[in-house]
Design an enzyme around this catalytic site. Sequence first.
Site: not given
Ligand code: NAD
Ligand code: DAU
Length: 351
Positions: A140-142, A165, A169, A289
């Site tokens: 992730t970019d985070e 988190y 990562k 936070p």
């Molecule tokens: P998600 O939370 O929707 O899905 C995670 C999946 O992993 C679920 O199906 C869960 O059951 C499974 N899982 C969790 N713990 C496990 C374990 N111990 N063993 C086997 N399976 C397990 O997540 P997502 O948003 O689809 O993200 C997927 C990946 O992409 C993550 O590694 C996340 O860090 C990365 N990522 C997400 C985003 C985003 O915007 N969502 C952006 C960049 C990178």
């Molecule tokens: O940047 C990639 C990341 O993006 C991934 O690595 C993470 O898995 C994914 O969850 C996501 O993280 P963010 O924290 O950026 O996503 P989230 O959807 O939780 O929040 C997006 C932005 O919106 C963030 O600045 C927090 C804000 N937010 C989020 C929620 C859930 C709100 O203002 N209100 C909310 O209720």
Amino acid sequence: MHTILVTGGAGFIGSNFVHYMLNTYPDIRIVNLDALTYAGNLENLRDVESDAHYVFVKGDVRDKETVDRIFENYGIDTVVHFAAESHVDRSITHPEVFLSTNILGTGVLLDSAKRHWSLRPDDKYCREYQDGVKYLQVSTDEVYGALGKTGMFTETSPLSPNSPYSASKTSADLIVRAYGETYGLPVNITRCSNNYGPYQFPEKLIPLMIHNCVQNIPLPVYGDGMQIRDWLHVSDHCSAIDTVLQKGRIGEVYNIGGNNEKANIEIVRLILHATGKDESLIRYVKDRPGHDRRYAIDNTKITTELGWTPKYTFEQGMADTVQWYLNNTAWVEHVVSGAYQNYYKEMYEKA
Ligand code: NAD
Ligand code: DAU
């Protein structure tokens, strides 16, 4: 024929990736290992469950025996590791499971890949592996932390994670790097910006806001709502991972992003507009936070070196996404029943 171990394939991006790969390659085999945590949902994969090229294994990536058995039974040659605890807010209240799943789970997978792919598993100096194998870490970019008003993350930006988190990562990325350096394991790391699209769990900004609009529930905007994220449609993330699998240089990191920086409040207003609701639903609540102020991905490396480009414009992607959630109310209702209600109360009633 490639046999890919996809971990976390029942989650948001993982399930989109399973669909993407089965639709793109007729001769591929996918083994999906997923523990089905609150975020994993087999309904995301109903349409492929009887596909002869797809196998589901319920199990934990931290369970060495299960992972070893999958390598042995299916002849895995590629790993795409999505499985993770993925929600920043949950990592703030319950960091332990993030450390365990995201760090130790990655270690188990890497070690199994090394042992099964090595040409001489008992020789600690061996850096030779079966032809065509690859381990891809979905990061992730985070991991780069937060940006000020200007600048973008490149692959050489310092790693500076701020949440449990993102720290977990980052730790996982460093272990992947170490397996590449020490053992010569063929690895890639991809670091993507925020994804949106179908099957995203409504704890994340976009599906949560769409759901609340539909239900006429207040929209909780953290702080001043001026935090910036760089949004990418999930199918473009999937095509980028596929590109890195095919063409990524071994050992390299690739950033993935589509140059769509938006303030959170802009996203919220767009969703209000698309669902025919007005701004009286907006509630500014206590900030997260350690909230990262801005992310922005420089995608020059993957676009110029590997020729990847995103297909979706942000406008089209968001229009399709809002429509998907409006068309799939049964999916949403199922997901938000039960434990989600407790999570929502705990998370937002105190904010
Ligand atoms: P998600 O939370 O929707 O899905 C995670 C999946 O992993 C679920 O199906 C869960 O059951 C499974 N899982 C969790 N713990 C496990 C374990 N111990 N063993 C086997 N399976 C397990 O997540 P997502 O948003 O689809 O993200 C997927 C990946 O992409 C993550 O590694 C996340 O860090 C990365 N990522 C997400 C985003 C985003 O915007 N969502 C952006 C960049 C990178
Ligand atoms: O940047 C990639 C990341 O993006 C991934 O690595 C993470 O898995 C994914 O969850 C996501 O993280 P963010 O924290 O950026 O996503 P989230 O959807 O939780 O929040 C997006 C932005 O919106 C963030 O600045 C927090 C804000 N937010 C989020 C929620 C859930 C709100 O203002 N209100 C909310 O209720």
